[in-house]
Design a protein around this motif. Structure first.
Motif, PDB file in Angstrom:
ATOM      1  N   GLN A   1       0.836  -1.200   0.000  1.00  0.00           N
ATOM      2  CA  GLN A   1       0.000   0.000   0.000  1.00  0.00           C
ATOM      3  C   GLN A   1       0.871   1.250   0.000  1.00  0.00           C
ATOM      4  O   GLN A   1       1.855   1.340   0.731  1.00  0.00           O
ATOM      5  CB  GLN A   1      -0.905  -0.018   1.228  1.00  0.00           C
ATOM      6  CG  GLN A   1      -1.989   1.045   1.155  1.00  0.00           C
ATOM      7  CD  GLN A   1      -2.946   0.960   2.339  1.00  0.00           C
ATOM      8  OE1 GLN A   1      -2.605   0.395   3.370  1.00  0.00           O
ATOM      9  NE2 GLN A   1      -4.120   1.522   2.179  1.00  0.00           N
ATOM     10  N   ASP A   2       0.476   2.185  -0.808  1.00  0.00           N
ATOM     11  CA  ASP A   2       1.124   3.485  -0.845  1.00  0.00           C
ATOM     12  C   ASP A   2       0.736   4.243   0.429  1.00  0.00           C
ATOM     13  O   ASP A   2      -0.451   4.473   0.678  1.00  0.00           O
ATOM     14  CB  ASP A   2       0.605   4.230  -2.092  1.00  0.00           C
ATOM     15  CG  ASP A   2       1.299   5.569  -2.299  1.00  0.00           C
ATOM     16  OD1 ASP A   2       1.539   6.273  -1.310  1.00  0.00           O
ATOM     17  OD2 ASP A   2       1.565   5.904  -3.457  1.00  0.00           O
ATOM     18  N   PRO A   3       1.713   4.636   1.280  1.00  0.00           N
ATOM     19  CA  PRO A   3       1.362   5.323   2.534  1.00  0.00           C
ATOM     20  C   PRO A   3       0.817   6.728   2.303  1.00  0.00           C
ATOM     21  O   PRO A   3       0.232   7.327   3.203  1.00  0.00           O
ATOM     22  CB  PRO A   3       2.690   5.359   3.304  1.00  0.00           C
ATOM     23  CG  PRO A   3       3.752   5.190   2.291  1.00  0.00           C
ATOM     24  CD  PRO A   3       3.165   4.420   1.147  1.00  0.00           C
TER      25      PRO A   3
ATOM     26  N   PHE B   1       6.172   4.013  -2.924  1.00  0.00           N
ATOM     27  CA  PHE B   1       5.062   4.847  -3.377  1.00  0.00           C
ATOM     28  C   PHE B   1       4.682   4.475  -4.805  1.00  0.00           C
ATOM     29  O   PHE B   1       5.514   3.993  -5.570  1.00  0.00           O
ATOM     30  CB  PHE B   1       5.454   6.327  -3.322  1.00  0.00           C
ATOM     31  CG  PHE B   1       5.812   6.769  -1.936  1.00  0.00           C
ATOM     32  CD1 PHE B   1       4.838   7.246  -1.075  1.00  0.00           C
ATOM     33  CD2 PHE B   1       7.118   6.671  -1.487  1.00  0.00           C
ATOM     34  CE1 PHE B   1       5.160   7.633   0.215  1.00  0.00           C
ATOM     35  CE2 PHE B   1       7.446   7.054  -0.193  1.00  0.00           C
ATOM     36  CZ  PHE B   1       6.467   7.534   0.654  1.00  0.00           C
ATOM     37  N   CYS B   2       3.430   4.758  -5.166  1.00  0.00           N
ATOM     38  CA  CYS B   2       2.950   4.389  -6.497  1.00  0.00           C
ATOM     39  C   CYS B   2       3.561   5.294  -7.556  1.00  0.00           C
ATOM     40  O   CYS B   2       3.649   4.915  -8.715  1.00  0.00           O
ATOM     41  CB  CYS B   2       1.422   4.434  -6.540  1.00  0.00           C
ATOM     42  SG  CYS B   2       0.731   6.091  -6.413  1.00  0.00           S
ATOM     43  N   SER B   3       3.979   6.505  -7.181  1.00  0.00           N
ATOM     44  CA  SER B   3       4.534   7.429  -8.177  1.00  0.00           C
ATOM     45  C   SER B   3       5.468   8.425  -7.500  1.00  0.00           C
ATOM     46  O   SER B   3       5.448   8.580  -6.274  1.00  0.00           O
ATOM     47  CB  SER B   3       3.398   8.194  -8.866  1.00  0.00           C
ATOM     48  OG  SER B   3       2.734   8.990  -7.912  1.00  0.00           O
TER      49      SER B   3
ATOM     50  N   SER C   1       5.190  11.614  -7.588  1.00  0.00           N
ATOM     51  CA  SER C   1       4.454  12.722  -6.972  1.00  0.00           C
ATOM     52  C   SER C   1       3.978  12.349  -5.578  1.00  0.00           C
ATOM     53  O   SER C   1       3.968  13.202  -4.682  1.00  0.00           O
ATOM     54  CB  SER C   1       3.298  13.173  -7.873  1.00  0.00           C
ATOM     55  OG  SER C   1       2.289  12.210  -7.911  1.00  0.00           O
ATOM     56  N   CYS C   2       3.601  11.067  -5.375  1.00  0.00           N
ATOM     57  CA  CYS C   2       3.213  10.646  -4.025  1.00  0.00           C
ATOM     58  C   CYS C   2       4.412  10.702  -3.095  1.00  0.00           C
ATOM     59  O   CYS C   2       4.292  11.098  -1.935  1.00  0.00           O
ATOM     60  CB  CYS C   2       2.637   9.242  -4.046  1.00  0.00           C
ATOM     61  SG  CYS C   2       0.895   9.209  -4.484  1.00  0.00           S
ATOM     62  N   LYS C   3       5.552  10.300  -3.607  1.00  0.00           N
ATOM     63  CA  LYS C   3       6.769  10.343  -2.801  1.00  0.00           C
ATOM     64  C   LYS C   3       7.082  11.782  -2.388  1.00  0.00           C
ATOM     65  O   LYS C   3       7.399  12.052  -1.228  1.00  0.00           O
ATOM     66  CB  LYS C   3       7.912   9.753  -3.634  1.00  0.00           C
ATOM     67  CG  LYS C   3       9.247   9.697  -2.933  1.00  0.00           C
ATOM     68  CD  LYS C   3      10.262   9.027  -3.832  1.00  0.00           C
ATOM     69  CE  LYS C   3      11.639   9.602  -3.646  1.00  0.00           C
ATOM     70  NZ  LYS C   3      12.616   8.926  -4.540  1.00  0.00           N
TER      71      LYS C   3
END
Ligand SMILES: [Zn+2]
Length: 88
Positions: free
Chosen positions: A47-49, A72-74, A76-78
């Protein structure tokens, strides 16, 4: 007569042993196969936190944060996660 009977018993026992060993090794192979599959960890879903979606870890972006590796999924999420966790 008694000798012949004894040979049949021994033969029957040997055949029984062979079939049993074969059946057992087949079972063990099956168990072994299903056991090792979840250990191919690149495919594991995590799961992306940041946004909460699930994705395969090998497709994610990794980040080492406070000694832990996060995924992370991408990008930008990171970045969003870093923004949230870097300013005091
Ligand atoms: Zn995300």
């Amino acid at each position: 007569m008694a000798m012949r009977l004894l040979i049949y018993i021994i033969l029957g026992y040997l055949i029984y042993r062979m079939v049993r060993t074969w059946a057992l090794s087949r079972n063990q192979q099956k168990v072994h196969k299903t056991d090792t599959q979840p250990l191919q960890a690149d495919d594991v879903m995590i799961q992306d936190p940041q946004c909460g979606i699930y994705f395969a870890r090998r497709d994610g972006v990794s980040l080492t944060h406070e000694g832990r590796t996060l995924y992370f999924c991408s990008e930008s999420c990171k970045e969003k996660f870093l923004e949230k966790h870097t300013h005091n």
